[in-house]
Motif scaffolding. Structure first.
Motif, PDB file in Angstrom:
ATOM      1  N   ARG A 122       2.749   9.155  -9.903  1.00 25.08           N
ATOM      2  CA  ARG A 122       2.538  10.224 -11.269  1.00 25.08           C
ATOM      3  C   ARG A 122       1.266  11.383 -11.110  1.00 25.08           C
ATOM      4  N   GLN A 123       0.396  11.268 -10.197  1.00 26.02           N
ATOM      5  CA  GLN A 123      -0.089  12.891  -9.772  1.00 26.02           C
ATOM      6  C   GLN A 123       0.264  13.846 -10.440  1.00 26.02           C
ATOM      7  N   GLN A 128       2.519   1.605  -3.624  1.00 24.10           N
ATOM      8  CA  GLN A 128       1.023   2.171  -4.744  1.00 24.10           C
ATOM      9  C   GLN A 128       0.890   3.637  -3.932  1.00 24.10           C
ATOM     10  N   SER A 129       1.340   4.200  -2.524  1.00 23.98           N
ATOM     11  CA  SER A 129       0.803   5.576  -2.682  1.00 23.98           C
ATOM     12  C   SER A 129       2.095   6.004  -3.067  1.00 23.98           C
ATOM     13  N   GLU A 164       0.647  -1.012  -0.045  1.00 23.15           N
ATOM     14  CA  GLU A 164       0.180  -0.111  -0.094  1.00 23.15           C
ATOM     15  C   GLU A 164       0.996   1.388  -0.409  1.00 23.15           C
ATOM     16  N   MET A 208       3.510   6.022  -5.509  1.00 21.36           N
ATOM     17  CA  MET A 208       3.722   5.484  -7.259  1.00 21.36           C
ATOM     18  C   MET A 208       2.811   6.457  -7.824  1.00 21.36           C
ATOM     19  N   ASN A 209       1.757   6.635  -7.000  1.00 20.28           N
ATOM     20  CA  ASN A 209       0.267   7.564  -7.362  1.00 20.28           C
ATOM     21  C   ASN A 209       0.447   9.035  -6.843  1.00 20.28           C
ATOM     22  N   GLN A 210       0.816   8.863  -6.218  1.00 22.33           N
ATOM     23  CA  GLN A 210       1.636  10.285  -5.660  1.00 22.33           C
ATOM     24  C   GLN A 210       2.835  11.086  -6.753  1.00 22.33           C
TER      25      GLN A 210
END
Length: 212
Positions: free
Chosen positions: A135-136, A128-129, A125, A131-133
């Motif tokens: 990407r954002q 993943q968070s 998790e 990687m999401n940050q």
């Protein structure tokens, strides 16, 4: 080793036997044994072997002793099932202890696997968070870059329109005015340029002035 070599090894000569192509495959070097591919002799095709006779008294005694043994073993096992765990034999106690140890180790392994799965889930998790940050942030950077490019493009277009307006370019707004001006004014292209770039419209008059 070939068949002839085996014959010579065991002291068999060609004079003692009738060697022919039909007889050679039938030869077998194990004493008193016939090869598997040789058929049954004609004289023994319909011979029935003698039936084996059993002793009835001995058979009855064996069956009776076997029944007694099975009955006694059933009774012993039923007694073992009814006896509490403390009075079990040593072998059965060891077996029960092994089962308990196996169950305890299984539960411990389940707990370890559960904890490990929870740790892996937390790490996953977090990754993943992250990687999401990332990407954002990347998408926001792209959007800001596109916005800057669009703003620069809009500024350049405004400057270009201003230059075109100052230079008197034909646009959809002033196309009628430019047409009227071009119809009212006449353009004379019969002129020349001197060394300094000045137009000389009437060449004869300028030459007369220079000569005088």
């Amino acid at each position: 080793m070939s068949i002839i070599g085996k014959l010579l090894k065991y002291g068999v000569t060609f004079d003692s036997i009738e060697c022919s192509r039909q007889a050679l495959p039938v030869l077998d070097f194990v004493r008193w044994r016939k090869p598997r591919w040789v058929t049954r002799a004609k004289s023994k095709e319909f011979v029935l072997s003698k039936r084996h006779e059993y002793n009835t008294e001995e058979t009855e005694w064996l069956r009776r002793t076997e029944n007694h043994y099975r009955t006694q073993m059933k009774a012993i096992w039923q007694l073992i099932k009814l006896v509490p765990d403390q009075s079990l034999p040593n072998d059965l106690k060891k077996k029960a202890d092994k089962e308990k140890i196996a169950k305890a180790s299984w539960k411990e392994m389940e707990e370890r696997m559960k904890n490990w799965n929870e740790q892996v889930a937390m790490i996953r998790e977090a990754e993943q968070s992250k990687m999401n940050q990332q990407r954002q942030n990347k998408l926001l950077g792209w959007l800001n870059q596109e916005q800057l490019i669009s703003e620069q493009f809009s500024e350049e277009t405004l400057k270009r329109l201003q230059r075109e307006k100052e230079a008197g370019f034909i646009t959809p707004e002033n196309v009628e005015q430019k047409l009227m001006e071009s119809l009212e004014t006449t353009a004379d292209y019969e002129f020349a340029l001197d060394k300094e770039g000045v137009r000389v419209i009437n060449f004869d008059e300028s030459t007369e002035k220079k000569q005088g």
